[in-house]
Write a protein that holds these residues in place. Sequence first.
Motif, short mmCIF file in Angstrom:
data_model
loop_
_atom_site.label_atom_id
_atom_site.label_comp_id
_atom_site.label_asym_id
_atom_site.label_seq_id
_atom_site.Cartn_x
_atom_site.Cartn_y
_atom_site.Cartn_z
N LEU A 1 0.83 -1.22 0.00
CA LEU A 1 0.00 0.00 0.00
C LEU A 1 0.86 1.26 0.00
O LEU A 1 0.49 2.27 -0.61
CB LEU A 1 -0.93 -0.02 1.22
CG LEU A 1 -1.91 1.15 1.33
CD1 LEU A 1 -2.85 1.21 0.13
CD2 LEU A 1 -2.73 1.03 2.62
N SER B 1 0.54 4.03 -2.85
CA SER B 1 0.07 5.38 -2.52
C SER B 1 1.09 6.43 -2.94
O SER B 1 0.72 7.49 -3.48
CB SER B 1 -0.19 5.48 -1.01
OG SER B 1 -1.12 4.50 -0.63
N THR C 1 0.85 6.92 -6.59
CA THR C 1 -0.32 7.73 -6.97
C THR C 1 0.00 9.21 -6.79
O THR C 1 -0.31 10.04 -7.67
CB THR C 1 -1.54 7.35 -6.10
OG1 THR C 1 -1.71 5.93 -6.15
CG2 THR C 1 -2.81 8.02 -6.59
N ALA C 2 0.63 9.54 -5.66
CA ALA C 2 1.00 10.94 -5.41
C ALA C 2 2.00 11.43 -6.47
O ALA C 2 1.90 12.57 -6.96
CB ALA C 2 1.60 11.07 -4.02
N LEU D 1 0.13 12.24 -9.63
CA LEU D 1 -0.64 13.49 -9.51
C LEU D 1 0.30 14.69 -9.66
O LEU D 1 -0.04 15.68 -10.33
CB LEU D 1 -1.36 13.55 -8.15
CG LEU D 1 -2.52 12.57 -7.95
CD1 LEU D 1 -3.14 12.74 -6.57
CD2 LEU D 1 -3.59 12.77 -9.02
N CYS D 2 1.48 14.59 -9.05
CA CYS D 2 2.47 15.68 -9.17
C CYS D 2 2.94 15.82 -10.62
O CYS D 2 3.13 16.93 -11.12
CB CYS D 2 3.67 15.41 -8.27
SG CYS D 2 3.29 15.52 -6.52
N SER E 1 1.26 15.09 -13.35
CA SER E 1 0.20 15.72 -14.16
C SER E 1 0.21 17.23 -13.93
O SER E 1 0.03 18.01 -14.86
CB SER E 1 -1.17 15.15 -13.78
OG SER E 1 -1.56 14.16 -14.69
N LEU E 2 0.41 17.61 -12.65
CA LEU E 2 0.48 19.05 -12.34
C LEU E 2 1.65 19.69 -13.07
O LEU E 2 1.50 20.75 -13.71
CB LEU E 2 0.63 19.25 -10.83
CG LEU E 2 0.93 20.68 -10.39
CD1 LEU E 2 -0.29 21.58 -10.62
CD2 LEU E 2 1.33 20.74 -8.92
N ASP F 1 -2.19 8.91 -16.10
CA ASP F 1 -2.45 9.22 -14.69
C ASP F 1 -3.88 8.81 -14.33
O ASP F 1 -4.12 8.16 -13.30
CB ASP F 1 -2.23 10.74 -14.49
CG ASP F 1 -2.49 11.19 -13.07
OD1 ASP F 1 -2.61 10.32 -12.20
OD2 ASP F 1 -2.55 12.41 -12.84
N LEU F 2 -4.82 9.17 -15.19
CA LEU F 2 -6.25 8.88 -14.97
C LEU F 2 -6.49 7.37 -14.83
O LEU F 2 -7.23 6.93 -13.93
CB LEU F 2 -7.04 9.47 -16.14
CG LEU F 2 -8.55 9.41 -16.21
CD1 LEU F 2 -9.04 10.58 -17.05
CD2 LEU F 2 -9.04 8.12 -16.81
N LEU G 1 -5.49 6.18 -11.50
CA LEU G 1 -6.40 6.58 -10.43
C LEU G 1 -7.56 5.58 -10.28
O LEU G 1 -8.18 5.50 -9.22
CB LEU G 1 -6.95 7.99 -10.70
CG LEU G 1 -5.92 9.11 -10.58
CD1 LEU G 1 -6.52 10.44 -10.97
CD2 LEU G 1 -5.36 9.17 -9.16
N TYR H 1 -5.54 2.11 -8.90
CA TYR H 1 -5.07 2.20 -7.50
C TYR H 1 -6.11 1.66 -6.51
O TYR H 1 -5.79 0.77 -5.72
CB TYR H 1 -4.67 3.65 -7.21
CG TYR H 1 -4.37 3.94 -5.77
CD1 TYR H 1 -3.29 3.35 -5.13
CD2 TYR H 1 -5.16 4.82 -5.04
CE1 TYR H 1 -3.02 3.61 -3.79
CE2 TYR H 1 -4.89 5.10 -3.72
CZ TYR H 1 -3.83 4.50 -3.09
OH TYR H 1 -3.57 4.77 -1.78
N TRP I 1 -4.70 20.37 -8.07
CA TRP I 1 -3.80 19.38 -7.48
C TRP I 1 -4.11 19.19 -5.98
O TRP I 1 -4.11 18.07 -5.47
CB TRP I 1 -2.35 19.83 -7.66
CG TRP I 1 -1.37 18.84 -7.11
CD1 TRP I 1 -0.91 17.71 -7.71
CD2 TRP I 1 -0.75 18.89 -5.81
NE1 TRP I 1 -0.05 17.05 -6.87
CE2 TRP I 1 0.07 17.75 -5.70
CE3 TRP I 1 -0.82 19.78 -4.75
CZ2 TRP I 1 0.82 17.49 -4.57
CZ3 TRP I 1 -0.06 19.52 -3.60
CH2 TRP I 1 0.74 18.38 -3.53
N PHE J 1 -7.13 18.93 -15.70
CA PHE J 1 -5.78 18.79 -16.25
C PHE J 1 -5.82 18.52 -17.76
O PHE J 1 -4.94 18.95 -18.49
CB PHE J 1 -5.03 17.66 -15.54
CG PHE J 1 -4.46 18.05 -14.21
CD1 PHE J 1 -4.33 19.40 -13.87
CD2 PHE J 1 -4.05 17.11 -13.29
CE1 PHE J 1 -3.81 19.77 -12.64
CE2 PHE J 1 -3.53 17.47 -12.07
CZ PHE J 1 -3.42 18.80 -11.74
#
Lengths: 214, 95
Positions: free
Chosen positions: A64, A68, A71-72, A75-76, A78-79, A198-199, A202, A205, B13, B50
């Motif tokens: 896990l 996790s 996943t973070a 997300l970073c 994609s940002l 990324d999607l 999500l 996960y 985000w 996004f």
Amino acid sequence: MSDRPAPAEMQYASATHQAMTAVDGMWLFLATELLFFGGIFLIWTVYRSLHPAGFAEATGHTNLVIGSINTALLLCSSLSFTLGLSFARRGDNRMLVRLALLTVLLGLGFLGLKGVEWWQDFAAHLFPGAGFGIGGVNAGTAQIFYTLYFIATGLHGAHMIVGICLVGWIAWRARANAFSSSWYTPVEVVGLFWSFVDLIWLILYPLIYLQGRP
Amino acid sequence: MYRDILRGPMIVWLVLALLLVVELLATLMHSVMPPLPIGIIMACVVAVCFMNLRRSSPLSRIFAVAGVFWLLVLLGLGAMDPLTRTDVPVVGATR
């Protein structure tokens, strides 16, 4: 590069039309990709419904923490690429290079951790086959879970590798000042692919690490 | 200058990070809240914000909606048989 729009190919009415067609085409491709991963979602849903206890036991063996963190990381990433696209829209190739390279690093971090996780899974004999590491009444179902786990994470990882290459190519092109405030279509198209990868994660996960976790 | 560029994506985000924490805590605390719907909400946020679906062309939106529609058809029809089949013995059948 000047801010003049790139000339359109002959089949397009204008450069704007050409750029919109490229983005529309990417969305069409991503729709087919969604159905490609849809097969995995379907099998996962059916087998989990039929064998909830076995899937719950197998979920308990997944890492896990790594899931996790990964996943973070995504997300970073994609940002960072979304920000890169924003800078591309303003013609700032220097910031685009930095943010694209950061995205590549985050993607490589994801793959590195996924490699560690796979190595741990192999060490714990969680690869389906003879000598499988989970025994008892749920052994068969747990093997199905880990078959789907390796297929799903393997396919997602393959998409990650393609995405990393594409983002790296964007960084290389941006370093040569290839993009301007009036032409940044490749950045937009690659950004769509990256965020789509990324999607998909999500959705994977919670399916892999969370649902029914004991 | 950077503030205008950073604000929108950073807010998105932060929302995604918050949803990830909620998803994780709901699982660890064995909450009644299932994690998959939260993951689906996160995926929708990524697609709309996004991937800029809210400002995309009508054709891009049609492709996106069509992808989800056919995914639902795939999941619905594919799962219907295995999830509804009952083990009823057939009269006269031999094993």
